[in-house]
Scaffold this motif. Structure first.
Motif, PDB file in Angstrom:
ATOM      1  N   ARG A 169       1.090  -1.271   0.046  1.00 10.07           N
ATOM      2  CA  ARG A 169      -0.160   0.137   0.088  1.00 10.07           C
ATOM      3  C   ARG A 169       1.038   1.192  -0.182  1.00 10.07           C
ATOM      4  NH1 ARG A 169      -4.976   0.677   4.081  1.00 10.07           N
ATOM      5  NH2 ARG A 169      -5.081  -1.322   3.789  1.00 10.07           N
ATOM      6  N   LEU A 170       2.055   1.020   0.693  1.00  9.47           N
ATOM      7  CA  LEU A 170       2.880   2.348   0.869  1.00  9.47           C
ATOM      8  C   LEU A 170       3.543   2.466  -0.675  1.00  9.47           C
ATOM      9  CD1 LEU A 170       4.728   1.749   4.137  1.00  9.47           C
ATOM     10  CD2 LEU A 170       3.361   3.369   3.781  1.00  9.47           C
ATOM     11  N   LEU A 171       3.541   1.617  -1.559  1.00 13.32           N
ATOM     12  CA  LEU A 171       4.149   1.604  -2.581  1.00 13.32           C
ATOM     13  C   LEU A 171       2.917   1.953  -3.855  1.00 13.32           C
ATOM     14  CD1 LEU A 171       6.485  -1.284  -3.082  1.00 13.32           C
ATOM     15  CD2 LEU A 171       6.973   1.233  -2.462  1.00 13.32           C
ATOM     16  N   GLY A 172       1.780   2.222  -3.349  1.00 11.54           N
ATOM     17  CA  GLY A 172       0.650   2.438  -3.996  1.00 11.54           C
ATOM     18  C   GLY A 172      -0.009   1.389  -4.904  1.00 11.54           C
ATOM     19  N   LEU A 173       0.328   0.274  -4.442  1.00  6.77           N
ATOM     20  CA  LEU A 173       0.030  -1.205  -5.336  1.00  6.77           C
ATOM     21  C   LEU A 173      -1.470  -1.603  -4.834  1.00  6.77           C
ATOM     22  CD1 LEU A 173       3.391  -3.068  -5.253  1.00  6.77           C
ATOM     23  CD2 LEU A 173       2.522  -1.588  -6.683  1.00  6.77           C
ATOM     24  N   PRO A 174      -2.231  -2.012  -5.770  1.00  3.47           N
ATOM     25  CA  PRO A 174      -3.547  -2.523  -5.205  1.00  3.47           C
ATOM     26  C   PRO A 174      -3.657  -3.642  -4.247  1.00  3.47           C
ATOM     27  CG  PRO A 174      -3.166  -2.971  -7.497  1.00  3.47           C
ATOM     28  CD  PRO A 174      -1.868  -2.305  -7.031  1.00  3.47           C
ATOM     29  N   ALA A 219      10.855   1.328   7.466  1.00  2.00           N
ATOM     30  CA  ALA A 219      12.127   1.504   6.409  1.00  2.00           C
ATOM     31  C   ALA A 219      11.581   1.775   5.068  1.00  2.00           C
ATOM     32  CB  ALA A 219      12.512  -0.009   6.439  1.00  2.00           C
ATOM     33  N   VAL A 220      10.488   1.199   4.693  1.00  2.00           N
ATOM     34  CA  VAL A 220       9.738   1.451   3.421  1.00  2.00           C
ATOM     35  C   VAL A 220       9.250   2.923   3.162  1.00  2.00           C
ATOM     36  CG1 VAL A 220       7.901   0.971   1.749  1.00  2.00           C
ATOM     37  CG2 VAL A 220       9.324  -0.817   2.741  1.00  2.00           C
ATOM     38  N   THR A 221       8.718   3.691   4.372  1.00  2.00           N
ATOM     39  CA  THR A 221       8.174   4.896   4.414  1.00  2.00           C
ATOM     40  C   THR A 221       9.357   5.792   3.917  1.00  2.00           C
ATOM     41  OG1 THR A 221       6.271   4.346   5.935  1.00  2.00           O
ATOM     42  CG2 THR A 221       6.875   6.676   5.794  1.00  2.00           C
ATOM     43  N   ARG A 222      10.360   5.571   4.940  1.00  4.07           N
ATOM     44  CA  ARG A 222      11.406   6.453   4.791  1.00  4.07           C
ATOM     45  C   ARG A 222      12.090   6.309   3.395  1.00  4.07           C
ATOM     46  NH1 ARG A 222      15.172   4.331   8.713  1.00  4.07           N
ATOM     47  NH2 ARG A 222      13.600   4.573  10.408  1.00  4.07           N
ATOM     48  N   GLU A 223      12.328   5.286   2.523  1.00  2.89           N
ATOM     49  CA  GLU A 223      12.676   5.140   1.512  1.00  2.89           C
ATOM     50  C   GLU A 223      11.713   5.849   0.282  1.00  2.89           C
ATOM     51  OE1 GLU A 223      15.631   3.674   1.171  1.00  2.89           O
ATOM     52  OE2 GLU A 223      15.770   3.886  -1.096  1.00  2.89           O
ATOM     53  N   VAL A 224      10.414   5.701   0.646  1.00  2.00           N
ATOM     54  CA  VAL A 224       9.397   6.132  -0.426  1.00  2.00           C
ATOM     55  C   VAL A 224       9.684   7.933  -0.253  1.00  2.00           C
ATOM     56  CG1 VAL A 224       7.111   6.835  -0.578  1.00  2.00           C
ATOM     57  CG2 VAL A 224       7.935   4.363  -0.415  1.00  2.00           C
ATOM     58  N   GLN A 225       9.936   8.304   0.916  1.00  3.00           N
ATOM     59  CA  GLN A 225       9.945   9.739   0.906  1.00  3.00           C
ATOM     60  C   GLN A 225      11.431  10.306   0.438  1.00  3.00           C
ATOM     61  OE1 GLN A 225       9.234  10.256   5.299  1.00  3.00           O
ATOM     62  NE2 GLN A 225       7.113  10.210   5.044  1.00  3.00           N
ATOM     63  N   LYS A 226      12.467   9.749   0.590  1.00  4.11           N
ATOM     64  CA  LYS A 226      13.788   9.894   0.059  1.00  4.11           C
ATOM     65  C   LYS A 226      13.989  10.207  -1.225  1.00  4.11           C
ATOM     66  CE  LYS A 226      17.711   7.355   0.245  1.00  4.11           C
ATOM     67  NZ  LYS A 226      18.359   6.061   0.814  1.00  4.11           N
ATOM     68  N   ARG A 227      13.279   9.269  -1.851  1.00  5.10           N
ATOM     69  CA  ARG A 227      13.265   8.891  -3.187  1.00  5.10           C
ATOM     70  C   ARG A 227      12.159   9.932  -4.034  1.00  5.10           C
ATOM     71  NH1 ARG A 227      14.835   3.369  -5.701  1.00  5.10           N
ATOM     72  NH2 ARG A 227      15.964   2.343  -3.935  1.00  5.10           N
ATOM     73  N   ASP A 232       9.501   4.238 -11.462  1.00  8.87           N
ATOM     74  CA  ASP A 232      10.568   3.366 -11.626  1.00  8.87           C
ATOM     75  C   ASP A 232      11.177   2.653 -10.666  1.00  8.87           C
ATOM     76  OD1 ASP A 232      10.232   3.867 -14.453  1.00  8.87           O
ATOM     77  OD2 ASP A 232      12.021   5.061 -14.684  1.00  8.87           O
ATOM     78  N   ASP A 233      11.000   3.287  -9.131  1.00  8.46           N
ATOM     79  CA  ASP A 233      11.732   2.986  -7.993  1.00  8.46           C
ATOM     80  C   ASP A 233      11.049   1.581  -7.585  1.00  8.46           C
ATOM     81  OD1 ASP A 233      13.341   4.992  -7.867  1.00  8.46           O
ATOM     82  OD2 ASP A 233      11.733   6.366  -7.007  1.00  8.46           O
ATOM     83  N   ILE A 234       9.651   1.458  -7.925  1.00  7.71           N
ATOM     84  CA  ILE A 234       8.823   0.464  -7.483  1.00  7.71           C
ATOM     85  C   ILE A 234       9.506  -0.861  -7.501  1.00  7.71           C
ATOM     86  CG2 ILE A 234       6.589  -0.833  -7.369  1.00  7.71           C
ATOM     87  CD1 ILE A 234       5.190   1.938  -7.943  1.00  7.71           C
ATOM     88  N   PRO A 235       9.714  -1.605  -8.585  1.00  8.02           N
ATOM     89  CA  PRO A 235      10.416  -2.752  -8.754  1.00  8.02           C
ATOM     90  C   PRO A 235      11.330  -3.245  -7.857  1.00  8.02           C
ATOM     91  CG  PRO A 235       9.988  -1.942 -11.026  1.00  8.02           C
ATOM     92  CD  PRO A 235       9.753  -0.931  -9.893  1.00  8.02           C
ATOM     93  N   GLU A 236      12.163  -2.248  -7.646  1.00  2.28           N
ATOM     94  CA  GLU A 236      13.640  -2.403  -6.779  1.00  2.28           C
ATOM     95  C   GLU A 236      13.259  -2.451  -5.290  1.00  2.28           C
ATOM     96  OE1 GLU A 236      16.561   0.683  -6.633  1.00  2.28           O
ATOM     97  OE2 GLU A 236      18.027  -0.674  -5.389  1.00  2.28           O
TER      98      GLU A 236
END
Ligand code: KG4
Ligand code: ZN
Length: 337
Positions: A169-174, A219-227, A232-236
């Protein structure tokens, strides 16, 4: 002996017929997941309404020409854990059929049930170590025999499936997050790339069989905000989320296998459908030359369905009076039903 299984603990309405615990005669599953995708998660009231709408059509489809259940010897039903409104639909349907057909009814713990999805390919040898990884639970158990189970460990906070769902959900995936995140991770893995980020594997060095997945969200929230997350970031990120969850699960289970030396290891629950998890278990057991029979159901039997409910009922045949059968949303894997 033919058992009609009924499963309605969350957003799947499932009915199946299984012979002697190992032969699937019929398996029908209706899911309201598409509806929940619109809201990003399961709304319990909506899930229960969908259960009510689906139970009769799914029953009719499963029974086929045997409308009066003449070939059915008993009815098995999930009594928990799960969403109360959803559970009640299956439980009341099972009680009604038991009353009308005059057939015994067997209550089943959904989490214990998941383990029996591994019985259809090849019957596992006891003692078994079993890992149940579902949307709400992560439980490691030692099974000495049917009905004889010892709890070895589990999660301190989020379940493995929950970690997949919340980070997706943090990555915006359904919704449902697990399979969707796994698909995006695969795009990255197919290019033979290694993620340049690293998410923590909490408790991995501790001498216990416990997990903690809640830190992954931070950790994912931090990465999402940093980037400032771009497509293009989603697969990695997805690949590293998946690897962190898979690594944690596999490394602790391998330690448990070495300690308890079971004859078989059973991987079950919705998350067991994850191909990277299946592959990593296989490769770790092979490369470490660990002698244990590895059992994992085919992916469509990992996620919720009623085949394993019927199978579990066959091997743990504990008939009960209709009046004594109640839905219990709070059941744990150790609770008898
Ligand atoms: O056992 P299950 O179908 O329902 C429960 O009893 O909870 O498990 C559902 C969970 C969800 O969290 C879903 O995202 C996860 O299993 N799941 C997966 C995959 N397929 C289902 N997680 C990762 N990869 C998958 N391919
Ligand atoms: Zn489940």
């Amino acid at each position: 002996m033919r058992i009609l299984g009924i499963e309605s603990s969350c957003d799947e309405t499932a009915v199946s017929i299984v012979e002697d615990g190992v032969k699937i005669i019929s398996n029908v599953v209706a899911s309201s997941a598409e509806m929940h995708a619109k809201t990003g998660g399961v709304i319990p009231e909506q899930a229960a309404r969908e259960q009510v709408k689906s139970i009769i059509p799914v029953l009719i489809e499963t029974l086929g020409v045997d409308k009066n259940g003449n070939d059915i010897d008993a009815i098995a039903v999930t009594v928990g854990p799960g969403l109360i409104g959803s559970l009640l639909v299956g439980v009341e349907a099972a009680k009604t059929l038991s009353y009308v057909w005059g057939k015994p009814i067997i209550p089943v713990n959904h989490l214990v049930g998941h383990l029996y999805a591994t019985w259809f390919k090849k019957v596992p040898k006891f003692p078994s170590l079993g890992l149940v990884v579902s949307g709400g639970h992560t439980d490691l158990v030692l099974i000495k025999d049917h009905g004889k189970m010892e709890y070895i460990g589990g999660t301190r906070d989020d379940a493995a499936g929950e970690a997949f769902d919340k980070t997706a959900r943090l990555l915006g995936l359904p919704y449902p997050g697990g399979p969707n995140l796994s698909k995006r991770a695969q795009e990255f893995l197919d290019k033979n790339q290694k993620p340049l980020i690293f998410f923590p594997r909490p408790l991995s060095d501790e001498d216990n069989f416990e997990w903690s997945f809640s830190g992954l969200k931070t950790a994912v929230t931090r990465e999402v905000q940093k980037r400032k997350l771009k497509e293009d970031d989603i697969p990695e990120i997805a690949a590293e989320v998946q690897e962190a969850i898979v690594d944690s699960l596999v490394s602790k289970c391998v330690k448990a296998i070495l300690k308890y030396k079971p004859a078989s290891f059973l991987l079950a629950g919705g998350v067991a459908a994850n191909s990277r998890l299946r592959e990593k278990f296989e490769s770790e057991l092979t490369s470490k030359n660990i002698k244990v029979d590895f059992h994992v159901p085919e992916p469509k039997l990992c996620t919720d369905n009623a085949t394993y409910i019927a199978s579990c009922a066959y091997f743990n045949n504990q008939e009960k009076d209709i009046e004594d059968i109640d839905a219990n949303p709070e059941l744990t894997i150790q609770d008898k039903v």
